[in-house]
Design an enzyme around this catalytic site. Structure first.
Site, short mmCIF file in Angstrom:
data_model
loop_
_atom_site.label_atom_id
_atom_site.label_comp_id
_atom_site.label_asym_id
_atom_site.label_seq_id
_atom_site.Cartn_x
_atom_site.Cartn_y
_atom_site.Cartn_z
CE LYS A 78 -3.92 1.93 2.66
NZ LYS A 78 -4.80 1.69 3.82
CB SER A 153 -8.21 3.47 2.84
OG SER A 153 -7.32 2.91 3.78
CB SER A 177 -8.26 0.67 5.75
OG SER A 177 -9.01 1.84 5.60
N1 GLN Z 1 -13.10 3.73 6.45
C1 GLN Z 1 -12.48 4.20 7.65
C2 GLN Z 1 -12.20 5.68 7.56
O1 GLN Z 1 -12.41 6.23 6.52
C3 GLN Z 1 -11.25 3.42 7.94
C4 GLN Z 1 -10.03 3.91 7.26
C5 GLN Z 1 -8.81 3.09 7.58
O2 GLN Z 1 -8.89 2.05 8.25
N2 GLN Z 1 -7.66 3.58 7.18
O3 GLN Z 1 -11.79 6.28 8.50
#
Ligand code: GLN
Length: 473
Positions: A78, A153, A177
């Protein structure tokens, strides 16, 4: 044998060790597949120019008789995990031209073990989002239906693995994410115990929540990749010491289901798949029982106070002066304004504003202070539940992959995607999403995820139970 016919790290390991395939052939297979598919999927922001060289090096080490779990294994990373000398943009204009000056501990460990790093994967900007649509460089598509999101994400990592464009990948999980895109793309995703994988070289989003973890095809692979990257690191003050006792395997397991919580807005057919998963566990001798977790329904609201508060502090470093995008303004203050305005996308700006607000004097007690109290209550509540069960089961998401663009203009509906994943981050416990079943939308079969949560350092419990669901053991 063609490289891209290999379906797990385990299988690739056996083929490489017996010389049935070379690291070069394996890597070439993935490069070919990326060339063929990634124009449509857009899982990668960059495919590295030295993949074949890395593979050749691995072949040399293999030929000299060296053994290692990751020697010659092609992986994707990532874009918020630093690899020295490589661009690390966190899918943001702010860092579009930033080159990492050091290796993250996770990447260093993988490099040392001889893994072949294929490239950096697309993500929501600075890991904020649940769909990979907030990337400044365009959305990633779900390999199961290219009109739909891969989740986020770590959507690029999930799509790369699901689309057979990497054998496995690293993602990061602040509120879901890793697990959420794993679920929507039909792969395995592990959010490890907080502090068990070093955050050194992971771009900070919510420092008390962030953790790096694997996205893989099988549970056994998640276990292998987790073992490769975990361990104490003196570069991360919150890193778990290696001598902390881990929860070991048991003969008999009890799994708790917080039923009342699940009745809130889960798609009916997805819930049916989840119930089928529970039946599978029962058939494997696991005792399944209902549990009450009265505070867990406040987890989402708690997360969406704590996370932006930490985001606003962590992203203050991108001032357009030390590094990152710089735009000239009328004076120094205006430089900051212009640089941050041009460098950050809407979602990132929204969270910085929200975080600054909840931390500001006068509102601190009402919001941040309250959220910290709620965090404690949720933690106590879940700890009590773990006195009578070994793991807690929930769906990973309330619905399967949604259409690209469907939720972008409605941030709250996007945040609701995280309802089942955020509690593990708030408490710091490990959680695993395994693909279990599919549901049909617009005559397409879409994967859904079954999530298991265990107490701190209980990854072994998750792997053992997860394998029962994926028929690995
Ligand atoms: N979807 C969650 C957010 O937008 C989690 C994001 C993540 O785990 N980096 O905060």
């Amino acid at each position: 044998m063609a490289g891209s016919d290999v379906t797990s790290i385990q299988e690739a390991r056996a083929l490489l060790d017996t010389g049935k395939i070379s690291a070069t052939e394996l890597a070439q297979g993935y490069l070919d597949r990326i060339k063929e598919k990634d124009g449509t999927i857009h899982a990668y922001l960059e495919v590295f120019d030295d993949v074949m060289k890395q593979a050749k090096d691995a072949d040399k080490r293999l030929a000299s008789g060296e053994k290692g779990a990751f020697l010659g294994i092609p992986l994707a990373i990532k874009d918020n995990i630093l690899i020295q000398g490589r661009t690390a943009s966190a899918a943001s204009r702010m860092l579009e031209n930033y080159t990492a000056t050091y290796d993250s501990t996770a990447a260093a460990k993988l490099k040392e073990s001889g893994a072949v790093l294929l490239g950096r994967t697309n993500m929501d900007e600075f890991a904020m989002g649940s769909s990979t649509e907030t990337s400044a460089f365009g959305a990633t598509k779900n390999p199961h239906d290219t009109e739909r999101v891969p989740g986020g994400s770590s959507g690029g990592s999930a799509a790369a693995v699901a689309g057979d464009m990497a054998l496995a990948a690293l993602g990061s999980d602040t509120g879901g994410s890793i697990r959420q895109p794993a679920a929507l793309c039909g792969v395995v995703g592990l959010k490890p115990t907080y502090g068990s994988v070093s955050r050194h070289g992971l771009m900070a989003m919510g420092s008390s929540l962030d953790v790096i973890g694997p996205l893989t095809r099988t549970v056994a692979d998640a276990e292998t990749l987790f073992s490769a990257v975990r361990g104490h690191d003196r570069m991360d003050a919150t890193s778990v010491p290696d001598d902390r006792e881990r929860i070991t395997r048991k003969a008999k397991y009890t799994v708790g289901v917080p039923r009342a919580f699940l009745e809130k807005g889960v798609d009916k057919d997805l819930l049916e798949e989840f119930e089928r998963g529970l039946d599978t566990l029962t058939a494997h001798g696991v005792h399944v029982q209902d549990i009450k977790l009265s505070t867990i329904e406040h987890a989402l609201a708690t997360y969406y106070i704590i996370m932006p508060a930490e985001v606003s502090a962590n992203l203050a470093r991108f001032d357009g002066v030390r590094y990152g995008l710089h735009v000239d303004g009328r004076d120094r203050k205006d430089d900051y304004r212009e640089s941050r305005g041009a460098g950050f996308g809407r979602e990132v700006r929204r969270r910085i504003l929200l975080g600054t607000y909840v931390l500001s004097s006068g509102y601190y007690d009402a919001y941040y202070g309250k959220a910290m109290q709620a965090r404690d209550r949720i933690r106590r509540d879940v700890r009590t539940a773990f006195e009578s069960v070994d793991a807690i089961a929930m769906p990973t998401t309330p619905a399967p992959a949604f259409k690209i663009g469907e939720k972008t203009s409605d941030p709250l509906s996007m945040y609701l995607e995280d309802i089942f994943t955020v509690s593990a981050n708030i408490i710091g416990i490990p959680a695993l999403s395994v693909p279990y079943g599919t549901v049909t939308r617009d005559s397409k079969e879409l994967p859904v995820g079954f999530q298991l949560l265990a107490p701190e350092l209980g990854e072994e419990t998750l792997f053992t139970l997860g394998k029962k669901l994926t028929a690995e053991g």
